[in-house]
Scaffold this motif. Structure first.
Motif, PDB file in Angstrom:
ATOM      1  N   SER A  24      34.310  28.074  47.911  1.00 60.39           N
ATOM      2  CA  SER A  24      33.096  28.712  47.503  1.00 60.39           C
ATOM      3  C   SER A  24      31.916  28.157  48.673  1.00 60.39           C
ATOM      4  CB  SER A  24      32.673  28.270  46.121  1.00 60.39           C
ATOM      5  OG  SER A  24      32.567  27.065  45.786  1.00 60.39           O
ATOM      6  N   ASN A  25      32.200  27.022  49.267  1.00 62.94           N
ATOM      7  CA  ASN A  25      31.454  26.590  50.441  1.00 62.94           C
ATOM      8  C   ASN A  25      31.828  26.913  51.763  1.00 62.94           C
ATOM      9  OD1 ASN A  25      29.790  24.808  48.658  1.00 62.94           O
ATOM     10  ND2 ASN A  25      32.007  23.316  48.572  1.00 62.94           N
ATOM     11  N   GLY A  26      32.575  28.066  51.822  1.00 63.11           N
ATOM     12  CA  GLY A  26      32.767  28.738  53.072  1.00 63.11           C
ATOM     13  C   GLY A  26      33.800  27.808  54.004  1.00 63.11           C
ATOM     14  N   ARG A  27      34.530  26.885  53.388  1.00 68.88           N
ATOM     15  CA  ARG A  27      35.604  26.177  54.128  1.00 68.88           C
ATOM     16  C   ARG A  27      36.925  26.789  54.186  1.00 68.88           C
ATOM     17  NH1 ARG A  27      33.873  20.436  51.129  1.00 68.88           N
ATOM     18  NH2 ARG A  27      34.565  21.683  49.337  1.00 68.88           N
ATOM     19  N   LEU A  28      37.619  26.649  55.255  1.00 66.35           N
ATOM     20  CA  LEU A  28      38.930  27.199  55.372  1.00 66.35           C
ATOM     21  C   LEU A  28      40.137  26.425  54.836  1.00 66.35           C
ATOM     22  CD1 LEU A  28      40.257  29.961  56.190  1.00 66.35           C
ATOM     23  CD2 LEU A  28      40.646  28.962  58.292  1.00 66.35           C
ATOM     24  N   PHE A  29      40.904  26.942  53.861  1.00 66.45           N
ATOM     25  CA  PHE A  29      42.230  26.285  53.468  1.00 66.45           C
ATOM     26  C   PHE A  29      43.316  26.932  54.008  1.00 66.45           C
ATOM     27  CE2 PHE A  29      38.923  24.184  51.079  1.00 66.45           C
ATOM     28  CZ  PHE A  29      39.326  23.124  50.422  1.00 66.45           C
ATOM     29  N   MET A  30      44.148  26.155  54.654  1.00 65.34           N
ATOM     30  CA  MET A  30      45.589  26.744  55.176  1.00 65.34           C
ATOM     31  C   MET A  30      46.810  25.932  54.520  1.00 65.34           C
ATOM     32  SD  MET A  30      46.527  26.553  59.167  1.00 65.34           S
ATOM     33  CE  MET A  30      47.320  24.658  58.737  1.00 65.34           C
ATOM     34  N   SER A  31      47.838  26.619  54.030  1.00 63.64           N
ATOM     35  CA  SER A  31      48.992  26.087  53.853  1.00 63.64           C
ATOM     36  C   SER A  31      50.093  26.064  54.942  1.00 63.64           C
ATOM     37  CB  SER A  31      49.645  26.895  52.698  1.00 63.64           C
ATOM     38  OG  SER A  31      50.025  27.981  53.093  1.00 63.64           O
ATOM     39  N   SER A  32      50.826  24.944  54.873  1.00 61.40           N
ATOM     40  CA  SER A  32      52.124  24.718  55.670  1.00 61.40           C
ATOM     41  C   SER A  32      53.158  24.727  55.118  1.00 61.40           C
ATOM     42  CB  SER A  32      51.752  23.414  56.456  1.00 61.40           C
ATOM     43  OG  SER A  32      52.956  23.202  57.342  1.00 61.40           O
ATOM     44  N   ASP A  33      54.073  25.600  55.003  1.00 59.36           N
ATOM     45  CA  ASP A  33      55.223  25.778  54.117  1.00 59.36           C
ATOM     46  C   ASP A  33      56.349  24.759  54.637  1.00 59.36           C
ATOM     47  OD1 ASP A  33      56.114  27.167  56.710  1.00 59.36           O
ATOM     48  OD2 ASP A  33      57.186  28.687  55.425  1.00 59.36           O
ATOM     49  N   SER A  34      56.507  24.521  55.825  1.00 60.15           N
ATOM     50  CA  SER A  34      57.611  23.441  56.276  1.00 60.15           C
ATOM     51  C   SER A  34      57.232  22.065  55.794  1.00 60.15           C
ATOM     52  CB  SER A  34      57.763  23.584  57.773  1.00 60.15           C
ATOM     53  OG  SER A  34      56.673  23.363  58.632  1.00 60.15           O
ATOM     54  N   THR A  35      55.958  21.740  55.821  1.00 56.96           N
ATOM     55  CA  THR A  35      55.638  20.349  55.486  1.00 56.96           C
ATOM     56  C   THR A  35      54.962  20.101  54.194  1.00 56.96           C
ATOM     57  OG1 THR A  35      53.271  20.809  56.430  1.00 56.96           O
ATOM     58  CG2 THR A  35      55.299  19.878  57.949  1.00 56.96           C
ATOM     59  N   GLY A  36      54.910  21.238  53.382  1.00 55.33           N
ATOM     60  CA  GLY A  36      54.583  20.943  52.081  1.00 55.33           C
ATOM     61  C   GLY A  36      53.127  20.584  51.802  1.00 55.33           C
ATOM     62  N   GLU A  37      52.252  21.020  52.552  1.00 52.19           N
ATOM     63  CA  GLU A  37      50.829  20.736  52.948  1.00 52.19           C
ATOM     64  C   GLU A  37      50.035  21.833  52.622  1.00 52.19           C
ATOM     65  OE1 GLU A  37      51.851  16.859  55.789  1.00 52.19           O
ATOM     66  OE2 GLU A  37      51.504  18.755  56.704  1.00 52.19           O
ATOM     67  N   ILE A  38      48.743  21.355  52.358  1.00 52.80           N
ATOM     68  CA  ILE A  38      47.483  22.096  52.450  1.00 52.80           C
ATOM     69  C   ILE A  38      46.414  21.531  53.386  1.00 52.80           C
ATOM     70  CG2 ILE A  38      45.712  23.211  51.100  1.00 52.80           C
ATOM     71  CD1 ILE A  38      48.277  24.630  50.575  1.00 52.80           C
ATOM     72  N   TYR A  39      45.825  22.009  54.384  1.00 57.52           N
ATOM     73  CA  TYR A  39      44.762  21.523  55.046  1.00 57.52           C
ATOM     74  C   TYR A  39      43.459  22.108  54.854  1.00 57.52           C
ATOM     75  CZ  TYR A  39      47.730  18.992  58.505  1.00 57.52           C
ATOM     76  OH  TYR A  39      48.315  17.939  59.127  1.00 57.52           O
ATOM     77  N   MET A  40      42.171  21.671  55.253  1.00 62.53           N
ATOM     78  CA  MET A  40      41.132  22.202  55.268  1.00 62.53           C
ATOM     79  C   MET A  40      40.599  22.066  56.524  1.00 62.53           C
ATOM     80  SD  MET A  40      37.786  20.953  52.728  1.00 62.53           S
ATOM     81  CE  MET A  40      37.443  19.523  53.810  1.00 62.53           C
ATOM     82  N   ILE A  41      39.957  23.227  57.102  1.00 61.08           N
ATOM     83  CA  ILE A  41      39.280  23.025  58.262  1.00 61.08           C
ATOM     84  C   ILE A  41      37.957  23.345  58.115  1.00 61.08           C
ATOM     85  CG2 ILE A  41      39.086  24.569  60.684  1.00 61.08           C
ATOM     86  CD1 ILE A  41      42.276  24.843  58.349  1.00 61.08           C
ATOM     87  N   VAL A  42      36.945  22.652  58.662  1.00 59.74           N
ATOM     88  CA  VAL A  42      35.588  22.483  58.746  1.00 59.74           C
ATOM     89  C   VAL A  42      34.859  22.326  60.035  1.00 59.74           C
ATOM     90  CG1 VAL A  42      35.562  21.624  56.283  1.00 59.74           C
ATOM     91  CG2 VAL A  42      35.214  19.983  58.337  1.00 59.74           C
ATOM     92  N   ARG A  43      33.741  22.724  60.212  1.00 58.99           N
ATOM     93  CA  ARG A  43      32.856  22.664  61.226  1.00 58.99           C
ATOM     94  C   ARG A  43      32.221  21.098  61.393  1.00 58.99           C
ATOM     95  NH1 ARG A  43      29.124  27.548  62.208  1.00 58.99           N
ATOM     96  NH2 ARG A  43      28.582  26.385  64.046  1.00 58.99           N
ATOM     97  N   ALA A  44      32.496  20.620  62.646  1.00 54.97           N
ATOM     98  CA  ALA A  44      31.732  19.298  62.651  1.00 54.97           C
ATOM     99  C   ALA A  44      30.180  19.119  62.411  1.00 54.97           C
ATOM    100  CB  ALA A  44      32.047  18.837  64.161  1.00 54.97           C
ATOM    101  N   ASP A  45      29.548  20.329  62.670  1.00 60.05           N
ATOM    102  CA  ASP A  45      27.890  20.342  62.634  1.00 60.05           C
ATOM    103  C   ASP A  45      27.637  20.479  61.061  1.00 60.05           C
ATOM    104  OD1 ASP A  45      28.321  23.095  62.287  1.00 60.05           O
ATOM    105  OD2 ASP A  45      27.759  23.599  63.988  1.00 60.05           O
ATOM    106  N   GLY A  46      28.540  20.847  60.455  1.00 61.53           N
ATOM    107  CA  GLY A  46      28.336  20.727  58.802  1.00 61.53           C
ATOM    108  C   GLY A  46      28.062  22.175  58.548  1.00 61.53           C
TER     109      GLY A  46
END
Length: 468
Positions: free
Chosen positions: A413-435
């Protein structure tokens, strides 16, 4: 009169300088976040102005992801079911998982996930069937037995059934069904149901649809278009395709850099007319050039199709625009795009590239963004660098075992991008450094995409290869 200690004065001045510098830095860039999770491989590289944070680990091959109406992240864990991750935001985009709950215990689910507009229904897919469950976001529990909505999709090879509920035409569910083999001759028959994207009106279904014979045909001859999304300004339907492996032409092996992966435009569900809708996009006899000079007896360019004939009557003329629909963009062979996600302004499409297996030097294994304007990519059909890398593995020689492999994408809801990685069993969040929100990226006037100069569409870097 007291004499001032020079060492104390120096130390005080240094502390004051550091404090001033910290205050200045905090006003111009995002504050740091002390991570509690560490990847088992080299820390991913990110483009200037972006930050990638690891927020979840120890999942079972996470594929499709989707936020529910209460902010929990629903994750398809392949071979397990659908789980809900409760996320805690400690400020400064420091996000962690406070709890995890299995919502749907169904091991046959392997990729697709969707929720209804009001959040009261969750949808999931196996290789054979589209299922639905009534869902309580407050309890994070399914509250009904499963209902089969679309059946007859079983296959022996590509079994991911991507789900996309239309935002423009409520109740219409888009589904991808891939090929049954690397080269699947049966897909040349439209009635087979192989290598197609269709839409089904699930709002008024009284019994399960049969994929092969029911639904609205959006495109066929699409080898395995795993990623599907609607462009939000016009309602245009775009897909990303995994093309064929181990291709030869005229007895010559050309598979290292051909055929290209694809971004395909399939028309609209909202009533807007398009000649693309329902067309044959080429597979299994026509493929898209990425490195044309490696293709024997071919004088076309990047993005144009060439033939690998199934019979003696087929040649490159079979694959021209009069007979087959070419892709809107081409990406490097074997990068394996698995998801596409637009921002709400329609200025950018994010694409996850799962990475190669059928290439001597690994390629892909990254997250990229394609700039859009007025409902279509800014880049020309012949572009080789339309997909700009944002998050990448540092050492591709360690892939596939020693790197992340992107799959599903979702906005919070804050416009942050989430991404799954199946091979490593992980979830990442990608944000902009300027906020600013990651979802605000795009438009050639903003300069928020690395390598894109404000006011023009010049890019640096190379396009995105095949995975599953």
């Amino acid at each position: 009169m007291k004499t001032r200690n020079p060492l104390l004065a120096t130390a005080t001045a240094l502390l004051q300088a550091l404090a001033a510098n910290a205050q200045s830095s905090s006003s111009s860039s995002q504050p740091s976040c002390s991570p509690t999770l560490t990847a088992s491989y080299a820390t991913p590289s990110v483009a200037e102005g972006y930050i990638a944070r690891l927020v979840a680990q120890n999942l079972t091959s996470p594929r499709g992801i989707k936020f529910d109406s209460q902010g929990a992240l629903l994750v398809v864990e392949e071979g397990r079911g659908i789980s809900a991750l409760n996320l805690v935001d400690s400020g400064n985009d420091c996000v962690s998982v406070s709890g995890r709950k299995l919502v749907v215990d169904e091991p046959t689910l392997n990729h697709g996930i969707e929720t209804s507009g009001d959040g009261s229904v969750v949808y999931g897919s196996s290789g054979e069937t589209l299922w639905s469950w009534e869902y309580s976001p407050s309890e994070q529990a399914n509250t009904s037995a499963p209902t089969a909505l679309v059946t007859g999709m079983a296959g022996s090879d590509h079994t991911s059934r991507t789900l996309k509920l239309s935002m423009w035409v409520p109740g219409m569910m888009l589904i991808n069904r891939g090929s049954n083999d690397n080269i699947d001759p049966v897909a040349a028959n439209m009635a087979s149901g192989h290598s197609q994207v269709k839409a089904f009106n699930i709002s008024n279904a009284t019994e399960p649809y049969e994929f092969n014979t029911d639904g609205v045909m959006l495109g066929w001859g699409l080898r395995n278009d795993v990623g599907i999304d609607e462009e939000p300004v016009t309602g245009g339907i775009y897909t990303v395709e995994n093309s064929a492996d181990e291709i030869e032409r005229s007895g010559q092996d050309i598979h290292q850099n051909n055929p290209a992966e694809e971004l395909n435009f399939l028309g609209y569900l909202n009533g807007t007319e398009s000649s693309n809708q329902g067309r044959n996009f080429g597979y299994p006899e026509c493929f898209t050039a990425w490195q044309p000079q490696d293709i024997p007896d071919f004088d076309g360019q990047v993005g144009e199709q060439f033939a690998v004939p199934l019979n003696s009557t087929q040649n490159d003329t079979t694959c021209d625009l009069a007979n087959r629909q070419a892709p809107r963009l081409a990406f490097q062979a074997h990068t394996a795009p698995l998801d596409i996600l637009f921002n709400s302004a329609g200025t950018a499409a994010w694409i996850s590239f799962h990475g190669s297996w059928n290439r001597d030097s690994p390629i892909g294994y990254d997250l990229r963004v394609v700039e859009f304007e007025n409902g279509e990519p800014v880049a020309a059909n012949t572009s080789r660098d339309a997909a700009v890398p944002i998050m990448s593995n540092q050492d591709l020689s360690a892939c596939p075992d020693g790197c992340f492999r992107p799959v599903g994408l979702a906005w919070d809801s804050n416009g942050r991008l989430f991404m799954s990685s199946d091979s490593t069993g992980e979830i990442y969040m990608i944000v902009r450094a300027d906020g600013n929100a990651t979802s605000s990226v795009g438009s050639n006037a903003t300069g928020t995409i690395p390598g894109v100069t404000a006011g023009n569409s010049t890019r640096t870097g190379s396009g995105g290869e095949t995975g599953r």
